[in-house]
Design a protein around this motif. Sequence first.
Motif, PDB file in Angstrom:
ATOM      1  N   ASN A  36      -0.782   8.992  -5.840  1.00 31.14           N
ATOM      2  CA  ASN A  36      -0.611  10.442  -5.661  1.00 31.14           C
ATOM      3  C   ASN A  36       0.046  11.072  -6.886  1.00 31.14           C
ATOM      4  O   ASN A  36      -0.356  12.152  -7.346  1.00 31.14           O
ATOM      5  CB  ASN A  36       0.244  10.722  -4.414  1.00 31.14           C
ATOM      6  CG  ASN A  36      -0.571  10.647  -3.132  1.00 31.14           C
ATOM      7  OD1 ASN A  36      -1.761  10.922  -3.141  1.00 31.14           O
ATOM      8  ND2 ASN A  36       0.074  10.266  -2.037  1.00 31.14           N
ATOM      9  N   THR A  37       1.070  10.402  -7.401  1.00 33.00           N
ATOM     10  CA  THR A  37       1.746  10.904  -8.606  1.00 33.00           C
ATOM     11  C   THR A  37       0.780  10.926  -9.782  1.00 33.00           C
ATOM     12  O   THR A  37       0.742  11.899 -10.562  1.00 33.00           O
ATOM     13  CB  THR A  37       2.961  10.012  -8.945  1.00 33.00           C
ATOM     14  OG1 THR A  37       3.860   9.998  -7.840  1.00 33.00           O
ATOM     15  CG2 THR A  37       3.674  10.530 -10.178  1.00 33.00           C
ATOM     16  N   TRP A  90       0.807  -1.218   0.000  1.00 33.85           N
ATOM     17  CA  TRP A  90       0.000   0.000   0.000  1.00 33.85           C
ATOM     18  C   TRP A  90       0.843   1.273   0.000  1.00 33.85           C
ATOM     19  O   TRP A  90       0.501   2.256  -0.667  1.00 33.85           O
ATOM     20  CB  TRP A  90      -0.960   0.015   1.175  1.00 33.85           C
ATOM     21  CG  TRP A  90      -1.727   1.304   1.277  1.00 33.85           C
ATOM     22  CD1 TRP A  90      -1.729   2.196   2.294  1.00 33.85           C
ATOM     23  CD2 TRP A  90      -2.604   1.841   0.273  1.00 33.85           C
ATOM     24  NE1 TRP A  90      -2.541   3.265   2.013  1.00 33.85           N
ATOM     25  CE2 TRP A  90      -3.093   3.074   0.762  1.00 33.85           C
ATOM     26  CE3 TRP A  90      -3.017   1.423  -0.983  1.00 33.85           C
ATOM     27  CZ2 TRP A  90      -3.970   3.876   0.060  1.00 33.85           C
ATOM     28  CZ3 TRP A  90      -3.895   2.225  -1.701  1.00 33.85           C
ATOM     29  CH2 TRP A  90      -4.369   3.427  -1.189  1.00 33.85           C
ATOM     30  N   ALA A  91       1.952   1.291   0.715  1.00 33.55           N
ATOM     31  CA  ALA A  91       2.772   2.504   0.781  1.00 33.55           C
ATOM     32  C   ALA A  91       3.238   2.905  -0.621  1.00 33.55           C
ATOM     33  O   ALA A  91       3.138   4.076  -1.016  1.00 33.55           O
ATOM     34  CB  ALA A  91       3.977   2.288   1.699  1.00 33.55           C
ATOM     35  N   GLU A  92       3.739   1.942  -1.381  1.00 31.94           N
ATOM     36  CA  GLU A  92       4.206   2.241  -2.737  1.00 31.94           C
ATOM     37  C   GLU A  92       3.030   2.539  -3.666  1.00 31.94           C
ATOM     38  O   GLU A  92       3.102   3.439  -4.502  1.00 31.94           O
ATOM     39  CB  GLU A  92       5.009   1.054  -3.280  1.00 31.94           C
ATOM     40  CG  GLU A  92       5.622   1.330  -4.647  1.00 31.94           C
ATOM     41  CD  GLU A  92       6.514   0.185  -5.114  1.00 31.94           C
ATOM     42  OE1 GLU A  92       6.888   0.194  -6.299  1.00 31.94           O
ATOM     43  OE2 GLU A  92       6.834  -0.691  -4.286  1.00 31.94           O
ATOM     44  N   THR A  93       1.944   1.778  -3.501  1.00 31.81           N
ATOM     45  CA  THR A  93       0.763   2.011  -4.336  1.00 31.81           C
ATOM     46  C   THR A  93       0.200   3.413  -4.094  1.00 31.81           C
ATOM     47  O   THR A  93      -0.182   4.120  -5.036  1.00 31.81           O
ATOM     48  CB  THR A  93      -0.320   0.963  -4.034  1.00 31.81           C
ATOM     49  OG1 THR A  93       0.173  -0.342  -4.360  1.00 31.81           O
ATOM     50  CG2 THR A  93      -1.581   1.222  -4.855  1.00 31.81           C
ATOM     51  N   ARG A  94       0.164   3.811  -2.832  1.00 28.46           N
ATOM     52  CA  ARG A  94      -0.354   5.141  -2.501  1.00 28.46           C
ATOM     53  C   ARG A  94       0.493   6.231  -3.146  1.00 28.46           C
ATOM     54  O   ARG A  94      -0.039   7.214  -3.667  1.00 28.46           O
ATOM     55  CB  ARG A  94      -0.380   5.315  -0.984  1.00 28.46           C
ATOM     56  CG  ARG A  94      -0.933   6.645  -0.528  1.00 28.46           C
ATOM     57  CD  ARG A  94      -1.058   6.687   0.976  1.00 28.46           C
ATOM     58  NE  ARG A  94      -1.626   7.965   1.404  1.00 28.46           N
ATOM     59  CZ  ARG A  94      -1.967   8.244   2.655  1.00 28.46           C
ATOM     60  NH1 ARG A  94      -1.789   7.335   3.594  1.00 28.46           N
ATOM     61  NH2 ARG A  94      -2.460   9.418   2.963  1.00 28.46           N
ATOM     62  N   GLU A  95       1.811   6.041  -3.138  1.00 28.37           N
ATOM     63  CA  GLU A  95       2.702   7.027  -3.757  1.00 28.37           C
ATOM     64  C   GLU A  95       2.454   7.101  -5.260  1.00 28.37           C
ATOM     65  O   GLU A  95       2.427   8.196  -5.843  1.00 28.37           O
ATOM     66  CB  GLU A  95       4.161   6.640  -3.482  1.00 28.37           C
ATOM     67  CG  GLU A  95       5.162   7.668  -3.985  1.00 28.37           C
ATOM     68  CD  GLU A  95       6.587   7.295  -3.638  1.00 28.37           C
ATOM     69  OE1 GLU A  95       7.514   7.835  -4.284  1.00 28.37           O
ATOM     70  OE2 GLU A  95       6.783   6.471  -2.726  1.00 28.37           O
ATOM     71  N   ARG A  96       2.281   5.946  -5.886  1.00 31.37           N
ATOM     72  CA  ARG A  96       1.989   5.932  -7.329  1.00 31.37           C
ATOM     73  C   ARG A  96       0.660   6.631  -7.613  1.00 31.37           C
ATOM     74  O   ARG A  96       0.522   7.364  -8.589  1.00 31.37           O
ATOM     75  CB  ARG A  96       1.953   4.497  -7.853  1.00 31.37           C
ATOM     76  CG  ARG A  96       3.322   3.859  -8.021  1.00 31.37           C
ATOM     77  CD  ARG A  96       3.207   2.410  -8.473  1.00 31.37           C
ATOM     78  NE  ARG A  96       2.569   2.270  -9.782  1.00 31.37           N
ATOM     79  CZ  ARG A  96       3.204   2.382 -10.947  1.00 31.37           C
ATOM     80  NH1 ARG A  96       4.504   2.655 -10.976  1.00 31.37           N
ATOM     81  NH2 ARG A  96       2.555   2.209 -12.077  1.00 31.37           N
TER      82      ARG A  96
END
Length: 290
Positions: A274-275, A266-272
């Motif tokens: 947001n981008t 989720w942390a990486e998915t959330r960053e993607r």
Amino acid sequence: MPNASKRVADVIQARLENLTRAERQLADSLLDNYPVSGLGSITTVAENAGVSTPTVARMVQKLGYRGYAEFQAHLHQELEATLSNPIAKHDRWASNAPGTHVLNRFAEAVMNNMRQSLGELDTASFDEVAGLLADQRRSLYFVGGRITGALAEYFFTHMQVIRPKTTLMSSNTSAWPQHVLNMNPGDVLVIFDIRRYEADMATLAQVAKAGGVEIVLFTDEWSSPVSKHARHCFKLAVEAPSAWDSSVVTLFVVEALVEAVQNSSWAETRERMNTLEGLFEQARLFRKPR
């Protein structure tokens, strides 16, 4: 007598451990070109498998069928179900349709499909597929047919937000060799193939598997020929009071996999995400409230 809703192939697979060596040889022969391999006479089936006719008769009864005729009748019913065109499906449902509203008939059919599919779905296999899809060392490829291509695109659209290295393959078979050329051992090919199975799908799966690609198949309860090459196979109920098969349960499993994959990272998915939202903002893709 075996459950009428179960494929003969599933009955054979479930009882393999109880078969003799000759019977296993026969079982392998029947499964190799299923179900066509079991549609000949008992003598022909025995000769093709390299076993005796009594071996065929014994195995059929060991599987729970009263005789070869009943065993073969089940195979014919399966074949008829998989080959039915939309007109035949509609007429079969229409002739037995109750007097209730179409919404009620559809709801009952879909709920039955859901219960049947969830009752047979292997959660360990589901978790392993989620793990394969979440592994960013692997590239993901998605492909479907004339109707199921929409499901492949839906799955791909979500997965490309969650992680990189995702590709949607065209339903046009002439474009497939280029994609196969780019596949590496360990990559994952997700195939959607529902009855009437598209002939080129099995060839694609066979070639990809030979290159070390992991095959994940979404199919129906009768099972696409692609299943012979698949590491994981979701056999989901698709019957509906319609000329067309239902995609509700298939979509349910797809969306559950999307959640499982995005939740695992989720942390990486959330960053993607947001981008991506920033890119949408720059492109003014969505209307903003005034």
